[in-house]
Design an enzyme around this catalytic site. Structure first.
Site, mmCIF file in Angstrom:
data_model
loop_
_atom_site.group_PDB
_atom_site.id
_atom_site.type_symbol
_atom_site.label_atom_id
_atom_site.label_comp_id
_atom_site.label_asym_id
_atom_site.label_seq_id
_atom_site.Cartn_x
_atom_site.Cartn_y
_atom_site.Cartn_z
ATOM 1 N N ASP A 7 26.782 16.037 27.166
ATOM 2 C CA ASP A 7 25.461 16.386 27.671
ATOM 3 C C ASP A 7 25.320 17.901 27.724
ATOM 4 O O ASP A 7 26.005 18.621 26.987
ATOM 5 C CB ASP A 7 25.256 15.760 29.058
ATOM 6 C CG ASP A 7 23.839 15.265 29.276
ATOM 7 O OD1 ASP A 7 22.941 16.122 29.466
ATOM 8 O OD2 ASP A 7 23.618 14.052 29.259
ATOM 9 N N ASP A 64 29.134 15.385 45.866
ATOM 10 C CA ASP A 64 29.051 13.927 45.830
ATOM 11 C C ASP A 64 29.475 13.351 44.486
ATOM 12 O O ASP A 64 29.119 12.222 44.153
ATOM 13 C CB ASP A 64 27.615 13.489 46.158
ATOM 14 C CG ASP A 64 27.544 12.068 46.711
ATOM 15 O OD1 ASP A 64 28.611 11.516 47.050
ATOM 16 O OD2 ASP A 64 26.432 11.510 46.800
ATOM 17 N N HIS A 121 20.411 18.105 33.184
ATOM 18 C CA HIS A 121 20.422 16.687 32.836
ATOM 19 C C HIS A 121 21.793 16.044 33.040
ATOM 20 O O HIS A 121 21.906 14.930 33.567
ATOM 21 C CB HIS A 121 19.973 16.561 31.373
ATOM 22 C CG HIS A 121 19.782 15.167 30.893
ATOM 23 N ND1 HIS A 121 20.681 14.535 30.071
ATOM 24 C CD2 HIS A 121 18.785 14.270 31.097
ATOM 25 C CE1 HIS A 121 20.245 13.322 29.778
ATOM 26 N NE2 HIS A 121 19.090 13.137 30.384
ATOM 27 N N ALA A 177 22.609 6.065 19.312
ATOM 28 C CA ALA A 177 22.759 4.717 19.867
ATOM 29 C C ALA A 177 22.740 3.650 18.781
ATOM 30 O O ALA A 177 23.321 2.575 18.950
ATOM 31 C CB ALA A 177 21.654 4.453 20.888
ATOM 32 N N SER A 194 18.170 7.603 29.590
ATOM 33 C CA SER A 194 19.269 8.502 29.952
ATOM 34 C C SER A 194 20.068 7.980 31.129
ATOM 35 O O SER A 194 21.261 8.265 31.252
ATOM 36 C CB SER A 194 18.724 9.883 30.336
ATOM 37 O OG SER A 194 18.699 10.755 29.248
#
Length: 609
Positions: free
Chosen positions: A280, A289, A318, A424, A491
């Site tokens: 990414d 976190d 992103h 994909a 996403s």
């Protein structure tokens, strides 16, 4: 009667001959409708290239820059104008994630008018003939932005050939070739420097090389355009709002339209960690976190690649949101939980987007990011971006790493289109679409026959770059939500499915990518059959990924089986000793992530009788 028959026969014969000559003439003079003028090959499929007739790329000679400077557009064009009297409308230095060449040498000329293909070929030839130009090339366009050609060819030769045989094949096609063996560290992949300075000629030579029996593929070294697949809008914090993990009908959703996260977390798994590599724009390593494996992280947008893998520009937001869907920490009294909270993420920063999420990047950067999964021991990767054109080198990286035990997930695309975007759509990548909280396909989610699974992708609560650097600079700025809405996009569906794969591999680390794929398909929920029909369909494919069902259908590994062959015997002692004091899966007989004396004990305790 015979005379009339002979006359008819001769007339018919003359008609056939005349018709044949007409057809031959038409074929000889017709444009080859099935063969586009500009194309390249991806495996055995010809991909048409759409020429942009308003721009051209050229790379200046390094010694010219040293003598005359690099940044003044007027001076740059004045060096060329003896060959090109028509000035461009705009001349700009190319700035992007370019690894193969020095960006300060690269310029794009926006022409003052549209040119036909013949004129563009002549313009590129004129530029290539100029002494101050090292390379000139056309620019091809996609719906996601331009595709640029660098002055190299990337090819993979067939197994079993010697270097001499490969060099002989190249020399028959590419003049003045220089060869970089094992390019990007990939077996049988070479990078070829041609003597030609003309991009049209290089494209032609590349296609000739691809057609040789000695090569699996050949393509120009591409700069590809792409886009991250997130649609960001605001929401409130808390696990109770994470419908994708546990849907109780909150906010108008339908009960149990989710992946059954808590049910899966209650099932036993090994204590061996699983790392998911996020390909990414970078992941914030110190987010409070996130379970981030701080040992790893790499930035492949620079040459040479640099350690880190975190965000660099203000638009690099992103990847942190994607990572939180996979591995946000749970039970820590902070924000949100990830799909696989006991797993880790690592970052391969492969691109730097603009404010709208678009980017242009050397295909090699993405290929190197994929290959990095082997170096960090990741068993899962996630690619929440799409590209405007396919690439052989990227496809080879996905396939090579899959064969080495890495399973890949990618976003299907956000065009509401009946096709799945690349990467994909690649056979060694699992394409994931998005559904909303009612079980319907998200209105932006691409579908089609390359789709495999769907996962929650609307109103998703996840991590954000901390402070004012992320999407949300209002209340709870460490999380990508405010004012009642989360983030949307395939996403966020793709990393949800990747997280389920990580859970499966914690259950049994010895599953192969093919076994994980099959288990996810077999246990997926046939979502909304009243809308899309019962069983397999092109809108949701195999269905909604279900974590608890997948884990319940998967037996754990045999304790003591250190070499993974199903038996526990002296060979397992050998495997333990061969990998002593490492985190290797081979040798880890008790699956705790470390090879040590406890593994010897595990082997002895479970010895075959």
């Amino acid at each position: 009667m015979d005379e009339r028959f002979n006359q008819r026969f001769n007339n018919a014969r003359r008609s056939v001959v005349l018709l044949t000559w007409v057809m031959l003439a038409l074929v000889a003079h017709a444009e080859p409708g099935d063969i586009p003028r500009y194309y390249f090959w991806v495996k055995d499929v010809r991909h048409e290239l759409q020429l942009d007739t308003s721009v051209v790329l050229f790379i200046r000679e390094a010694d010219v820059i040293a003598m005359r400077g690099a940044d003044d557009p007027a001076a740059v064009w004045s060096e060329l104008k003896k060959n090109h009297p028509e000035p461009p409308q705009r001349l700009a230095k190319l700035t992007s994630n370019l690894k193969a060449d020095d960006p300060s040498r690269m310029w794009i000329a926006s022409l003052s008018r549209e040119h036909g293909p013949n004129d563009m070929e002549q313009l590129v030839a004129d530029l290539a003939a100029d002494d101050s130009v090292a390379f000139a090339a056309p620019i091809f366009k996609t719906d996601l932005g331009p595709t640029l050609m660098m002055p190299h060819i990337v090819a993979r030769y067939q197994a079993g050939l010697s270097h001499d045989q490969v060099k002989d094949a190249i020399s028959r096609t590419v003049a003045g070739a220089m060869i970089d063996w094992e390019h990007l560290g990939m077996p049988r992949v070479v990078k070829i420097q041609s003597a030609t300075k003309n991009g049209f000629e290089l494209l032609h030579v590349t296609n000739l090389l691809h057609g040789l029996p000695e090569f699996e593929f050949a393509e120009p070294s591409w700069i590809v355009s792409g886009k991250s697949m997130g649609i960001v809008i605001p929401n409130d914090p808390g696990f109770g709002l994470q419908w994708g993990l546990h849907n109780t009908g909150q906010s108008g959703g339908f009960n149990d339209v989710d992946i059954n996260g808590p049910e899966a977390w209650d099932l036993p798994v090994t204590s061996r960690g699983v790392t998911v590599l996020v390909l990414d724009d970078g992941v914030q390593r110190n987010h409070p976190d996130l379970n981030y494996d701080i040992r790893f992280g790499r930035n492949f947008t620079v040459d040479p690649p640099a350690d880190g893998g975190g965000p660099v520009t203000p638009n690099d937001r992103h990847g942190t949101a994607v990572a939180g869907v996979i591995a946000a920490r749970s039970n820590n009294m902070l924000g949100v939980a990830g799909t696989a909270p006991g797993s880790f993420v690592a970052s391969a920063k492969c691109y730097e987007p603009d404010a709208a999420g678009g980017f242009a990047v050397d295909a090699a950067a993405i290929a190197q990011g994929i290959l990095y999964s082997i170096a960090v021991g990741a068993q899962v990767t996630n690619s929440s971006f799409v590209l405007g054109s396919e690439s052989n080198i990227i496809s080879a990286a996905y396939e090579d790493t899959w064969q080495q035990g890495v399973i890949h997930f990618a976003a299907s695309g956000n065009d509401d289109a009946f096709f799945v975007r690349y990467p994909a759509s690649h056979p060694f990548v699992i394409a994931v679409g998005a559904i909303d909280r009612t079980g319907l396909r998200a209105d932006f989610s691409n579908r089609g026959f390359d789709l495999e699974l769907v996962a929650p992708g609307v109103d998703i609560l996840t991590t954000d770059r901390t402070g004012s650097a992320g999407y949300n600079s209002g209340p709870n700025p460490d999380y990508a939500f405010t004012d009642g809405f989360g983030v949307d996009g395939t996403s966020y569906a793709s990393p949800c499915a990747a997280g389920v794969a990580a859970l499966l591999l914690r259950r049994n680390p010895r599953l192969t990518p093919a076994e994980v794929r099959q288990r996810l398909r077999e246990t997926a929920l046939d979502i909304s059959p009243q809308v899309y029909g019962v069983g397999f369909d092109e809108s949701t494919d195999w269905g909604l990924v279900r974590a608890a069902a997948a884990l319940s259908a998967t037996p754990g590994p045999r304790i003591g089986d250190a070499d993974g062959n199903g038996a526990v015997n002296f060979d397992d002692i050998t495997a333990v000793l061969a990998h002593w004091d490492t985190d290797s899966l081979d040798g880890d007989a008790n699956y705790d992530g470390r090879v040590d004396f406890d593994d010897v004990t595990a082997v002895l305790a479970n010895w075959d009788q």
